[in-house]
Scaffold this motif. Structure first.
Motif, short mmCIF file in Angstrom:
data_model
loop_
_atom_site.label_atom_id
_atom_site.label_comp_id
_atom_site.label_asym_id
_atom_site.label_seq_id
_atom_site.Cartn_x
_atom_site.Cartn_y
_atom_site.Cartn_z
N GLY A 148 -29.62 108.08 45.24
CA GLY A 148 -28.79 107.63 44.13
C GLY A 148 -28.23 108.78 43.32
O GLY A 148 -28.15 109.92 43.79
N LYS A 149 -27.83 108.50 42.11
CA LYS A 149 -27.17 109.47 41.25
C LYS A 149 -28.12 109.97 40.16
O LYS A 149 -29.02 109.26 39.75
N PHE A 150 -27.88 111.18 39.69
CA PHE A 150 -28.58 111.67 38.52
C PHE A 150 -28.05 110.92 37.31
O PHE A 150 -26.85 110.60 37.23
N THR A 151 -28.93 110.63 36.36
CA THR A 151 -28.54 109.83 35.21
C THR A 151 -29.11 110.40 33.92
O THR A 151 -29.97 111.29 33.95
N TYR A 152 -28.64 109.86 32.82
CA TYR A 152 -29.18 110.12 31.49
C TYR A 152 -29.49 108.79 30.83
O TYR A 152 -28.82 107.78 31.09
N THR A 153 -30.48 108.80 29.95
CA THR A 153 -30.68 107.70 29.02
C THR A 153 -30.50 108.30 27.62
O THR A 153 -30.67 109.51 27.42
N GLN A 154 -30.13 107.45 26.68
CA GLN A 154 -29.88 107.94 25.32
C GLN A 154 -30.08 106.81 24.33
O GLN A 154 -29.55 105.71 24.50
N GLU A 155 -30.86 107.10 23.31
CA GLU A 155 -31.04 106.15 22.22
C GLU A 155 -29.92 106.38 21.20
O GLU A 155 -29.41 107.49 21.08
N VAL A 156 -29.58 105.33 20.50
CA VAL A 156 -28.61 105.45 19.42
C VAL A 156 -29.16 104.76 18.19
O VAL A 156 -29.92 103.79 18.29
N ALA A 157 -28.81 105.29 17.03
CA ALA A 157 -29.16 104.64 15.77
C ALA A 157 -27.96 103.84 15.32
O ALA A 157 -26.85 104.38 15.23
N ILE A 158 -28.17 102.56 15.08
CA ILE A 158 -27.09 101.70 14.56
C ILE A 158 -27.00 102.00 13.06
O ILE A 158 -27.98 101.84 12.34
N THR A 159 -25.83 102.44 12.61
CA THR A 159 -25.70 102.93 11.23
C THR A 159 -24.95 101.99 10.29
O THR A 159 -24.71 102.34 9.14
N GLY A 160 -24.60 100.83 10.78
CA GLY A 160 -23.90 99.85 9.94
C GLY A 160 -24.06 98.47 10.54
O GLY A 160 -24.54 98.31 11.67
N ILE A 161 -23.66 97.48 9.79
CA ILE A 161 -23.79 96.10 10.25
C ILE A 161 -22.81 95.84 11.38
O ILE A 161 -21.63 96.20 11.30
N ILE A 162 -23.31 95.23 12.45
CA ILE A 162 -22.46 94.82 13.57
C ILE A 162 -22.04 93.39 13.30
O ILE A 162 -22.87 92.47 13.31
N GLY A 163 -20.78 93.21 13.03
CA GLY A 163 -20.28 91.88 12.71
C GLY A 163 -19.84 91.12 13.95
O GLY A 163 -20.03 91.56 15.08
N GLU A 164 -19.24 89.99 13.70
CA GLU A 164 -18.65 89.20 14.77
C GLU A 164 -17.42 89.95 15.30
O GLU A 164 -16.87 90.82 14.62
N PRO A 165 -16.97 89.63 16.51
CA PRO A 165 -15.78 90.28 17.02
C PRO A 165 -14.58 90.09 16.08
O PRO A 165 -14.42 89.05 15.45
N VAL A 166 -13.77 91.14 15.97
CA VAL A 166 -12.58 91.12 15.12
C VAL A 166 -11.34 91.40 15.98
O VAL A 166 -11.44 91.98 17.05
N ALA A 167 -10.19 91.00 15.47
CA ALA A 167 -8.93 91.22 16.20
C ALA A 167 -8.44 92.63 15.97
O ALA A 167 -8.45 93.15 14.85
N LEU A 168 -7.98 93.27 17.05
CA LEU A 168 -7.37 94.57 16.93
C LEU A 168 -6.03 94.46 16.20
O LEU A 168 -5.28 93.50 16.39
N ALA A 169 -5.73 95.45 15.36
CA ALA A 169 -4.43 95.56 14.73
C ALA A 169 -3.56 96.46 15.60
O ALA A 169 -4.05 97.11 16.52
N VAL A 170 -2.29 96.52 15.30
CA VAL A 170 -1.37 97.37 16.05
C VAL A 170 -1.78 98.80 15.83
O VAL A 170 -2.00 99.59 16.57
#
Length: 171
Positions: free
Chosen positions: A149-171
């Motif tokens: 197989g392939k060499f890989t990485y794992t990585q933790e992340v800290a969530i730094t703000g509230i994850i809301g519901e999906p929002v619509a992209l603006a132009v």
């Protein structure tokens, strides 16, 4: 709606294959109104979807339940409490510019932007729904080696703000 028999198999479901896009975006001015052209489409933003391994994009969460016990009640009740989000990454080791292994540097803060249910080949455009995930990146840790197989990485992340519901992209 009046009661009616369900069709065998239930409602149609969206297929995940080819219909998920994950971007790394260093700067978003307003998480409720991310911009398709100047933020997602910026030269400093990267599509990382195909850097991730199976299970390597694992946005999960849970919510606590608080007891609501009442004197003389024959049944204990519950109320919903805080929610917790977590994100653990797994991706292939690569020296290619724009790959997760090159872009996701330890200590960097920014945003993952996730789009579900739209073909990965479609460019970001206004009105598409996305989820914005503010994070600080942890250390890249070399993945296990099994001789194939392939060499890989794992990585933790800290969530730094509230994850809301999906929002619509603006132009």
């Amino acid at each position: 709606m009046a009661d009616q028999a369900e069709l065998f198999g239930g409602p149609p479901a969206a297929d995940q294959t080819g219909n998920l896009t994950v971007w790394w975006v260093p700067t978003i001015a307003d998480r409720l109104i991310p911009k398709a052209s100047t933020e997602i489409g910026a030269a400093t933003s990267y599509r990382l979807t195909y850097s991730f391994t199976t299970g390597g994009w694992a946005l999960t969460g849970s919510q606590t339940k608080n007891p609501d016990e009442r004197l003389t009640s024959t049944q204990d009740l519950e109320s919903l409490g805080k929610s917790t989000a977590a994100l653990t990454l797994g991706y292939v080791d690569s020296t290619t510019a724009g790959s997760a292994a090159v872009v996701l540097v330890n200590g960097l803060s920014g945003y993952f932007v996730e789009r579900r249910g739209t073909a990965q080949t479609v460019l970001a455009a206004a009105a598409q729904k996305v989820r914005v995930i503010p994070v600080t990146l942890g250390k890249q840790i070399p993945g296990p080696v099994d001789g194939s197989g392939k060499f890989t990485y794992t990585q933790e992340v800290a969530i730094t703000g509230i994850i809301g519901e999906p929002v619509a992209l603006a132009v």
